[in-house]
Design an enzyme around this catalytic site. Structure first.
Site, PDB file in Angstrom:
ATOM      1  N   GLU A 103      -1.758  -9.028   3.623  1.00  0.00           N
ATOM      2  CA  GLU A 103      -1.513  -9.715   4.905  1.00  0.00           C
ATOM      3  C   GLU A 103      -2.734 -10.130   5.545  1.00  0.00           C
ATOM      4  OE1 GLU A 103      -1.130  -6.656   3.978  1.00  0.00           O
ATOM      5  OE2 GLU A 103      -1.771  -5.047   5.570  1.00  0.00           O
TER       6      GLU A 103
ATOM      7  N   CYS B 170       1.010  -1.249   0.023  1.00  0.00           N
ATOM      8  CA  CYS B 170      -0.083  -0.068  -0.040  1.00  0.00           C
ATOM      9  C   CYS B 170       0.773   1.472   0.069  1.00  0.00           C
ATOM     10  CB  CYS B 170      -1.164  -0.024   1.216  1.00  0.00           C
ATOM     11  SG  CYS B 170      -2.536   0.914   0.689  1.00  0.00           S
TER      12      CYS B 170
ATOM     13  N   HIS C 194      -3.617  -5.257   0.324  1.00  0.00           N
ATOM     14  CA  HIS C 194      -3.258  -5.786   1.747  1.00  0.00           C
ATOM     15  C   HIS C 194      -3.403  -7.126   1.744  1.00  0.00           C
ATOM     16  CE1 HIS C 194      -2.926  -1.825   4.197  1.00  0.00           C
ATOM     17  NE2 HIS C 194      -3.688  -1.592   2.972  1.00  0.00           N
TER      18      HIS C 194
HETATM   19  N1  GLN Z   1      -2.148   6.650   2.571  1.00  0.00           N
HETATM   20  C1  GLN Z   1      -2.226   5.722   1.373  1.00  0.00           C
HETATM   21  C2  GLN Z   1      -3.516   5.964   0.670  1.00  0.00           C
HETATM   22  O1  GLN Z   1      -4.279   6.471   1.353  1.00  0.00           O
HETATM   23  C3  GLN Z   1      -1.757   4.398   1.928  1.00  0.00           C
HETATM   24  C4  GLN Z   1      -2.826   3.802   2.705  1.00  0.00           C
HETATM   25  C5  GLN Z   1      -2.264   2.345   3.172  1.00  0.00           C
HETATM   26  O2  GLN Z   1      -1.064   2.265   3.299  1.00  0.00           O
HETATM   27  N2  GLN Z   1      -3.230   1.541   3.783  1.00  0.00           N
HETATM   28  O3  GLN Z   1      -3.673   5.606  -0.358  1.00  0.00           O
END
Ligand code: GLN
Length: 537
Positions: free
Chosen positions: A512, A384, A510
């Protein structure tokens, strides 16, 4: 309520952090292994609508379900133990309960009645518990009540449990988790806190059926008898829950204490076959006997509180077992990483993971960490925000876009390589602008991620606002960073890779959240494998 559904309520006494989540997940695992379809639900007594807007320092990581619910991290344990996805219905907070009741009141649903904690709030709580029984998918629902009995905010939940016990007495039981502390000065385990905690439950009209006693030492027969007698439970319902080496030992310890058997007896359910935990035991066997080890740096900004990255650290345990390796996760504070100290900090690592996150704090350290991994050919995994940092680093240092950035942090950058899509900009409610939950992704043949998954069509969970800016894609691809995974409907970039690097994968989703004991996540497995190979060299 369907006649066949049975309910197990898990409450906690004496102190917080007794591990209700792990005990609940372990019990559910045993019941599942006996052939009962089981789910777990967490009721959280705080007033936030969900943990989505909570700082991870408060309650640890925010776990995300397929249907896009931002939930308590205990749901992660439930999925990792049971290998069954949870949903919005599996996590309910006081905020959500009150929101629903207030909305009904505004609609006039209560026909002019005075709206009160009892019966309106308690009815709403009972409704949320029974929601999971509606489609008859589950034989047993384990409902964990957050907080500690006696807290003001837990009261409506305990009252809802009392009512359900009264309404469906043959279909509900209560397991109370307590502490049996050891006083070293006296050289004794003490049962009084447990007695008081049960007394408190009884003041609220709830007699626990089973007591799980957290303890650092063995509970002998005398002690068990004493607890049973003074707390009004049968002898076999005093369960010893001793501190375990790993959370994954707990189902085995609970099986040895026959928790599942006692539960089934009290619920009037047949015991069926004794639980088949052979795969689970193989997992534990490998967990405890690794043949090699690797060091992986987790670069994040919440590393003082390891619960902030719970799913990532558990995914490393699963992936380690798959590779018969111990993964030593080295927690690296992104704020403390600079050009000057980076070599010293990262030199010894066999792999580098840059963690998800929000906001400015620690971002430059994350970008430095990506740079270090890229130029030193160290296996790199960006999740992310970690993937977004990989894109920014590549833009700045390979494509020469000096001030390239994400518009989350620098709105007036000349090179907004990560930015927000037009549709998202229109949604202004905080917590409402995120891309949340499961989205499909199509992978390119021959990519490293594709060979890890063994498939070109995957689905993964998201939680972010910003995206790779496709206006720059051609430039990136020409220079060697490829978009190897895309959303088939929107064309959004979900995976980037550098094919010339030994293992450099960034994912917008994600992974994970989907790693379980039964199914370690393929990208974590491949990353750990790459780290092992890199160490050998
Ligand atoms: N801050 C980033 C976004 O909003 C990544 C978010 C995250 O890592 N979950 O796109």
């Amino acid at each position: 309520m369907s006649n066949s559904t049975k309910y197990i309520f898990v409450t906690g006494g004496v102190t917080s952090s007794l591990g209700k989540g792990i005990i609940s997940a372990s019990l559910a695992k045993l019941l599942q292994a006996r052939g009962y379809s089981t789910t777990i639900q967490k009721l959280d007594p705080y007033i936030n609508i969900d943990p989505g807007t909570l700082n991870p320092y408060e309650h640890g990581e925010c776990f995300v379900t397929d249907d896009g619910a931002e939930t308590d991290l205990d749901l992660g344990h439930y999925e990792r133990f049971l290998n069954v996805p949870t949903s919005q219905a599996n996590n309910v907070t006081t905020g959500r309960i009150y929101q629903a009741v207030v909305e009904k009141e505004r609609r006039g649903d209560y026909l002019g009645k005075t709206v009160q904690v009892i019966p309106h709030i308690t009815d709403e709580i009972k409704g949320r518990i029974q929601l999971l029984a509606q489609d008859g998918k589950f034989d047993i629902i384990v409902t964990e009540i957050g907080g500690t009995v006696g807290d003001i905010e837990s009261l409506p939940y305990i009252e809802a449990v009392r009512q359900m016990l009264w309404e469906y007495e043959n279909d509900c039981i209560v397991i109370h988790l307590t502490l049996v502390p050891y006083l070293s000065a006296a050289g004794e385990l003490k049962t009084k806190p447990t007695q008081h905690s049960v007394k408190q439950m009884m003041e609220f009209g709830v007699q626990p059926d089973i007591l799980c006693c957290r303890t650092e030492h063995e509970l002998d027969l005398n002690l068990r008898r004493k607890i049973a007698k003074f707390c009004n439970v049968s002898m076999n319902a005093v369960i010893e829950a001793k501190d375990a080496e790993s959370i994954y030992d707990v189902p085995i310890l609970m099986q040895a204490e026959e928790l599942d058997k006692v539960v089934l007896e009290k619920l009037g359910l047949p015991k069926k076959a004794s639980p088949n935990l052979s795969n689970w035991k193989t997992f534990l066997e490998k967990l405890k006997n690794p043949t090699t080890e690797v060091s992986i740096g987790l670069v994040g900004k919440y590393v003082e509180l390891k619960d902030s990255y719970k799913s990532i650290s558990e995914a490393f345990i699963h992936a380690g077992v798959s590779n018969e390796a111990r993964v030593n996760v080295r927690w690296i504070h992104s704020e403390s990483l600079t050009k000057q100290n980076i070599d010293k900090e990262l030199r010894e690592l066999d792999g580098i993971l840059v963690a998800p996150g929000f906001g400015t704090r620690g971002i430059s350290g994350k970008i430095e960490a990506v740079h270090y991994a890229r130029i030193h050919n160290i296996p790199f995994f960006g999740i992310c925000l970690g993937m977004q940092c990989a894109v920014i680093e590549f833009a700045r240092n390979v494509l020469g876009m000096d001030d390239a950035h994400t518009t989350e942090i620098s709105e007036d950058t000349n090179f907004p390589v990560i930015s927000m899509m037009e549709e998202q900009k229109k949604i202004s409610n905080f917590g409402g602008t995120m891309r949340l939950g499961a989205y499909k992704c199509q992978l390119k043949p021959k990519a490293k991620s594709t060979s890890a998954y063994g498939s070109e069509n995957i689905s993964e969970r998201h939680r972010h606002r910003f995206e790779f800016n496709n206006a720059y894609l051609t430039q990136f691809e020409k220079a060697g960073m490829k978009a190897t995974g895309k959303n088939p409907e929107t064309g959004l970039v979900e995976v980037v890779e550098i094919p010339s690097h030994p293992w450099f994968v960034g994912v917008q989703f994600h992974p994970e959240y989907k790693s379980t004991v039964a199914k370690p996540h393929p990208l974590f497995v491949a990353f750990v494998d790459a780290a092992i190979k890199s160490k050998k060299q």
